[in-house]
Design an enzyme around this catalytic site. Structure first.
Site, PDB file in Angstrom:
ATOM      1  N   CYS A  96      71.141   7.389  69.261  1.00  0.00           N
ATOM      2  CA  CYS A  96      70.413   6.757  68.153  1.00  0.00           C
ATOM      3  C   CYS A  96      71.329   5.792  67.407  1.00  0.00           C
ATOM      4  O   CYS A  96      71.659   4.742  67.922  1.00  0.00           O
ATOM      5  CB  CYS A  96      69.807   7.826  67.237  1.00  0.00           C
ATOM      6  SG  CYS A  96      68.589   7.152  66.086  1.00  0.00           S
ATOM      7  N   HIS A 226      66.878  11.593  70.893  1.00  0.00           N
ATOM      8  CA  HIS A 226      67.860  12.581  70.448  1.00  0.00           C
ATOM      9  C   HIS A 226      67.906  13.791  71.384  1.00  0.00           C
ATOM     10  O   HIS A 226      67.185  14.768  71.150  1.00  0.00           O
ATOM     11  CB  HIS A 226      67.499  13.087  69.053  1.00  0.00           C
ATOM     12  CG  HIS A 226      67.781  12.106  67.957  1.00  0.00           C
ATOM     13  ND1 HIS A 226      69.012  12.003  67.348  1.00  0.00           N
ATOM     14  CD2 HIS A 226      66.990  11.185  67.360  1.00  0.00           C
ATOM     15  CE1 HIS A 226      68.975  11.063  66.419  1.00  0.00           C
ATOM     16  NE2 HIS A 226      67.755  10.550  66.402  1.00  0.00           N
ATOM     17  N   GLU A 228      70.123  16.056  71.443  1.00  0.00           N
ATOM     18  CA  GLU A 228      70.643  17.221  70.698  1.00  0.00           C
ATOM     19  C   GLU A 228      69.550  17.921  69.903  1.00  0.00           C
ATOM     20  O   GLU A 228      69.757  19.013  69.394  1.00  0.00           O
ATOM     21  CB  GLU A 228      71.807  16.795  69.798  1.00  0.00           C
ATOM     22  CG  GLU A 228      71.439  16.166  68.460  1.00  0.00           C
ATOM     23  CD  GLU A 228      70.949  14.721  68.556  1.00  0.00           C
ATOM     24  OE1 GLU A 228      70.754  14.211  69.679  1.00  0.00           O
ATOM     25  OE2 GLU A 228      70.739  14.108  67.488  1.00  0.00           O
TER      26      GLU A 228
END
Lengths: 265, 960
Positions: A96, A226, A228
């Site tokens: 990002c 994302h 994560e």
């Protein structure tokens, strides 16, 4: 190398550092969050790590443009250190805001023979979503580069995006062609069946539905979504409907990174 | 010194999204002659910069050379057939400009020190416009007079602000020998918002002291005694007259809201109504705290800045709780006027509700997202009475280690201010927010608006958490309303404190000593540090580029001593400052309004009514807003605000998993029903509590660990009937908290939400009580969401449907209020919540949805379209009271304590056994046919609609 060490570089406004650290540790690395000021004070500290992650967030408020101020700081203080990191065969991941920084430093797309941080030769950029708004939504990603070491070839993955400036643009059509022909397009936005489409399939109007880029070595990856944020089953937006709860898709990126270091470094 | 001017705009072929959005706003103003808007970012930079370096700044820093062009200097109107209007918007002098700060630092990284940087926005509007249209566009779409200056065409740019240093000038205010009228005029002329009795109390105090107060002393008293800070209305003694009987409360809050908490005496309440947020237990290592604040008046003047600093401010509450909590979730609840209001119907001095809404949403988005805190729960309520007084509730949940829940400041500790610098922004915010608004407020109180810089707060937070875990400080509180005055005054209440005001770091020179003391400049916290740890903590803050400055020390003389360059400018007794305010006794009355039930003809089919309710602004999807908020950062979201097969159904509550290695979760919900308050605030308040609890129970949270928060927003409580409605609601808070065994742990009130129009009419908001709830989820893997899961599953309506359409959305369709407001059977309500929870933990529930606004029909519709499945329901199966005989009542009644539950056929017996002696019935099943069909008691299809039609009706109104 068995003991894989990762550095998650934080700065004012970075805000996905903790979950990124956790994802790396879940994949088997030991991961540290380090403020950029410490790295600038001692760039040699990067020698002890094999994976460097620029996590998501709003570095310096995304003032001027997303990632721009931190990119400027990196170019003026850490260009050599990062160039060496990649030249040493190590892995660099930007998520990002981290992706925006990698593009705005010129590290990505990193065409053959042009790799390295500088502010002059930018041929690709990331700009405002076509909607003009920040968007948080889940999207499907189709892997599109055979050389990127972070990717499970052929595995379509489902991840969230959360950004206001995620539209990838190129200086001209030739640059876009070069991105594609030289295997720099890491991920493209698709629908659940792999088809391309307008918003919301392509959530920001990105050129050619590009969601992520890799460099000529395949060891640098930048992506808007994302990974994560999908490392645990209950992070899926409707996990209550899922029958098959195998490993969360985001882990593929981190597992591949750690496994690559184990095998190759 | 030369000032360089840079203009940066999009290259042809790349969309100008900002210009496009301005064009939309212009069209919304009814001006249709503008064909196109070009926007540009403007940078004004002073420093030792030569031509070559200016070009580098333009190309390497300010311009994205792939998709933008730059122009050095000031470009004129573009050539072409259309008339071009140039409008530039500059920030007023003293308004925080975060981009300028970043650009200054970045130019430094490039090797040159920039002396001064400012930013502005430039718009080129193509199309014919007259002067009044230009001004309308500038004022209503481009700029906010409170914080921005507008220049047209080739008007000169505002000069670069170079302020002079301040020379000390201490004023004594002679109040000892003046009459009452003069006391009032002193309060008015200094904007103290202190009333006559308070001024008399101060006068008497200074007579005893045999001296006059200084300006800074009066200002300190005004801040500390403001409604915003001490809640003098709700803590006063009240005689309440209702139905001829008088009830006395010594202290309204203590005898109702606090009393429930005290009577319940839960051992998991760690710190309640004592600190900046209420703290309850979470697990063996960690506690969790929650605070909800309002930022109404600032948001009315400057929706973007007011809402941004609202969320920024409430985040600092958990950060200032105990030794500092880590914020893990935000909530936001808004009340606005109707967004489709005609411009001609907007009173003078009031912004259009749509502009307020967009500004507020953008403000919360930009601050919350930049802080990296997920915004997980919220609600929006529309009513024209909120037009002049929008309500902006911002909440924050934080985690704090169990051994860091209390503060430990001592005499001898130094006072440090950390985070942002102090400017002239936000002067008199606390006192201003305690008064009534008028059409002149935007001119007079523009200085009360604060501008936030979230990145300053974020890096302060990052550093504070490190310092906390290294035990480098002893106490912490936020600098919110009242600024340093409140923060230092509160922290030193039991000790005494001495502050050297000239040491406070300033954004720019020229602030006088009183401004420094009461400025509400954002992103600041005050900490108490042992002298031997000052060096270490200072180094830590410096290493992360965060300001941290020693400004004084805590003493043991129980006095607040203020100095400027060694000269004492004021001294106050802590005792008088904190306890000197006079106690009030107030009169309250309540008379139930004379209301009756409307006569609405029965119909054979209610498809249109259901579609109209789904498409009403209050019920409609809030996806447009939710998606602009990052609700997933920190990676803890379990139940997101939107869910279902297409991720677009409305969740009842949010669940977050705050620790990566634990499956324990925290659930957050809210409840609010202003329409019921028009009938009876008592039932409005109980409905709000019941709704918040239903919502949180629906997702799987524990009903025995619910903590609740109150936010009272009312009109002018000097009117006995207005205070009477507060008393009714407060009494309900006590009754509800006791029945559900859900203690209040924190609360806040905002009174005087009234607006005086230029024609003399007053607009008061409807009585509004927001109940926020938080509870524990033992295992997030057992959470349940609201979307229908599988065809063939059975649907149960748990809870009794009564003839309670008073204040309902159904009545609202025909402009009626009605009389039969939804009530709560407290015993049954609490027991129902427990049974639902048992069914969820036993794994019997595959989906569960709160039945509230729009009743059974809306709840079933939402479950169906969220799951992408059909539902066939039969009103014969509905458990209902004897007087609930009509179809419209059964479909749309908003009776409390009801849940719709989806159960697999094989679990029918187990579920039914569990619900035994609770009113419930099987009302239908999930089907493959993508329709919602509801059959009446006499076997007619009273509802029969495709789920796509239902979803479209629900999604359309607020897809802006």
């Amino acid at each position: 190398m068995e003991n894989v060490k990762a550095i998650v570089m934080r700065a004012a406004g970075v805000n996905c550092d903790l979950e990124t650290q956790f994802a790396l540790e879940k994949a088997g690395a030991s991961a540290e969050r380090v403020h950029i000021n410490r790295v600038i004070e001692n760039p040699a500290c990067l020698d002890e790590y094999q994976i460097l992650v620029l996590p998501g967030g709003f570095s310096y408020g995304d003032d001027v443009a997303a990632g721009k101020i931190l990119a400027n700081q990196i170019v003026h203080h850490l260009a050599d250190a990062l160039n060496k990191f990649v030249a040493d065969g190590k892995l660099l991941l930007g998520i990002c805001n981290g992706f925006q920084i990698l593009v705005k430093t010129g590290i990505l797309p990193g065409f053959e023979g042009q790799a390295g941080a500088n502010l002059i030769d930018q041929s690709v950029s990331i700009t405002n979503n076509d909607s003009g708004k920040f968007e948080d939504r889940w999207i499907h990603l189709e892997p599109s580069s055979e050389k990127c070491v972070f990717i499970n070839q052929g595995q379509r993955i489902y991840l969230p995006i959360a950004h206001g400036e995620g539209k990838l643009v190129t200086q001209n059509a030739a640059i876009l062609e070069k991105l594609k022909s030289e295997g720099h397009v890491a991920f493209r936005y698709v629908d659940a069946d792999g088809g391309f489409g307008e918003f919301p399939v392509n959530p920001n109007g990105s050129t050619d539905s590009i969601a992520g880029l890799t460099d000529s070595t395949g060891r640098v990856l930048g992506l808007m979504p994302h990974p994560e944020r999908y490392v645990h089953n209950t992070q899926h937006p409707h996990w209550g409907r899922l029958k098959d709860r195998s490993e969360a898709d985001g882990m593929t990126i981190f597992n591949n990174a750690v496994n690559y270091v184990r095998k190759n470094l | 010194m030369k000032q360089w001017r840079f203009e940066v705009s999009n290259k042809a072929g790349f969309p100008d999204v900002h210009g496009e959005s301005v064009l939309e706003d212009v069209k919304e103003l009814g001006i249709n002659t503008v064909e196109m808007v070009h926007s540009a970012r403007v940078f004004l930079i002073e420093g030792g910069i030569d031509d070559g370096f200016a070009k580098r700044i333009a190309e390497e820093l300010l311009t994205d050379m792939v998709c933008e062009d730059y122009y050095i200097g000031r470009s004129g109107a573009p050539a072409g057939p259309s008339m071009a209007t140039l409008i530039e918007v500059h920030l007023k002098s003293g308004v925080t400009d975060p981009v300028a700060e970043s650009v200054t630092a970045a130019i430094g990284d490039m090797g040159v020190a920039a002396e001064h940087v400012r930013t502005a926005r430039k718009y080129v509007l193509l199309g014919t416009l007259n002067d009044s249209q230009k001004e309308t566009i500038a004022r209503r779409a481009l700029a906010n007079d409170c914080i921005e200056d507008v220049i047209y065409g080739s008007d000169e740019e505002p000069p670069s602000p170079h302020t002079k240093a301040y020379e000390l000038d201490v004023k004594e205010i002679a109040i000892r020998n003046i009459d009452d009228d003069s006391l009032v005029s002193v309060s008015k002329s200094m904007d103290l918002f202190l009333n006559l009795r308070e001024m008399q109390t101060i006068q008497a105090h200074y007579k005893d002291l045999e001296r006059e107060p200084t300006d800074i002393e009066l200002e300190t008293l005004a801040q500390t005694w403001s409604e915003h800070c001490v809640h003098k209305t709700l803590t006063s003694s009240v005689d309440m007259e209702m139905d001829g009987e008088i009830t006395h409360y010594d202290n309204l809050l203590k005898d109702t809201v606090f009393k429930a908490t005290k009577d319940l005496d839960k051992d998991w309440c760690i710190s309640v109504f004592a600190d900046n947020a209420g703290v309850v237990g979470f697990d063996d290592e960690t506690a969790v705290c929650f605070k909800v604040e309002t930022h109404n008046h600032p948001s009315a003047l400057d929706p973007y800045g007011g809402a941004a600093t609202g969320i920024g401010g409430v985040i600092r509450d958990p950060m200032g709780t105990g030794m500092g909590a880590k914020p893990i979730a935000n909530t936001d609840i808004f009340c606005f006027g109707m967004p489709d209001k005609k411009l001609s119907e907007i009173p003078k001095g009031v912004l259009h509700p749509k502009r307020v809404m967009k500004g507020v949403v953008n403000g919360v988005r930009d601050y919350g997202n930049r802080m990296g805190i997920p915004t997980v729960n919220g609600a929006i309520y529309f009513d024209d009475r909120y037009m002049a007084n929008p309500l902006v509730f911002c909440g924050n949940v934080g985690l704090v280690p169990n051994d860091k829940c209390f503060k430990n400041e001592k005499s001898g500790d130094v006072v440090m201010v950390v985070g942002g610098k102090t400017g002239r922004d936000g002067i008199h915010g606390a006192t201003f927010s305690s008064g009534q608004m008028t059409h002149e407020h935007e001119d007079i109180f523009s200085h009360a608006v604060q501008i936030g810089n979230p990145i300053v707060e974020k890096k302060m937070l990052d550093t504070l958490l490190v310092a906390r875990d290294l035990d480098l400080y002893e106490s912490i509180t936020d600098c919110g309303a009242g600024g340093l005055s409140s923060a230092v005054g509160e922290m030193g209440e039991k000790l005494g404190a001495e502050v050297d005001l000239e040491k406070v770091p300033l954004k720019y020179a020229g602030l006088n000593h009183t401004e420094i003391w009461i400025s509400e400049a954002q992103e600041r916290m005050v900490i108490a540090v042992r002298p031997e740890k000052v060096d270490e903590i200072s180094e830590l803050f410096a290493s992360e580029d965060v300001e941290a400055t020693v400004i004084g020390k805590f003493t043991d003389d129980k006095k607040l001593t203020l100095k400027y360059n060694g000269v004492q400018v004021g001294q106050l007794d802590m005792e008088f400052l904190h306890n000197g305010i006079c106690k009030y006794s107030r009169q309250a009355t309540w008379k139930s309004p004379e209301l009756s039930e409307p006569n609405i003809a029965e119909k054979g089919n209610y498809n249109d009514d259901l579609l109209a309710i789904l498409g009403s602004y209050n019920v409609a999807s809030k996806e447009w807003i939710i998606r602009q908020y990052d609700h997933e950062v920190q990676g803890g979201s379990v139940v997101k605000p939107l869910t279902g097969v297409c991720n677009d159904g409305p969740s009842d509550a949010a669940v977050v998993r705050p620790k990566y290695n634990s499956d324990k979760g925290i659930a957050i919900s809210c409840g609010m029903n202003p329409m019921y308050g028009d009938i009876d605030p008592y039932w409005m308040a109980l409905s709000g509590i019941d709704e918040a609890i239903r919502n949180i129970v629906c997702v799987g949270a524990r009903p025995d660990r619910i903590a609740i928060l109150d936010n009272f927003c009312w009109g002018d409580c000097t009117r006995p009937e207005t205070l009477g409605s507060v008393v009714r609601a407060s009494q309900a808070c006590y009754d509800g908290a006791m029945a559900f065994e859900a203690p209040f742990i924190s609360g806040k009130d905002s009174l005087n939400n009234e607006f005086l129009c230029d024609d003399g009419t007053e607009i008061s908001i409807p009585p509004t009580l927001l109940i926020s709830a938080m509870s524990i989820v033992d295992d997030v893997n057992k959470c349940v969401m609201m979307d229908a899961k599988e065809s063939g599953n059975l649907l149960f309506a748990v809870g009794l449907t009564k003839n309670e359409l008073g204040g309902s959305h159904y009545y609202k369709l025909s402009g009626q209020l009605g009389a039969n407001v939804p009530t709560v059977n407290l015993k049954v309500a609490a027991e129902t919540a427990k049974r639902i929870h048992k069914a969820i933990t036993d794994g019997l529930v595959v989906s569960c949805h709160d039945c509230s606004e729009g009743g059974v029909a809306v709840a079933l519709a939402e479950m169906a379209f969220a799951g992408g499945l059909g539902i066939k329901a039969d009103l014969n199966g509905l458990a209902k009271s004897k007087d609930c005989v009509r179809n419209d009542g059964q479909l749309f009644s908003e009776s409390n304590s009801r849940y719709i539950v989806e159960v697999q056929p094989g679990n029918f017996d187990k579920f039914a056994k569990l619900m035994l002696d609770i009113p419930f019935g099987q009302i239908g099943e999930v089907t493959d046919e993508k329709k919602l069909v509801i059959v009446s008691q006499d076997n007619k299809n009273v509802i029969d609609i495709e789920i796509d039609t239902l979803k479209e009706a629900w999604q359309k109104p607020l897809s802006l």
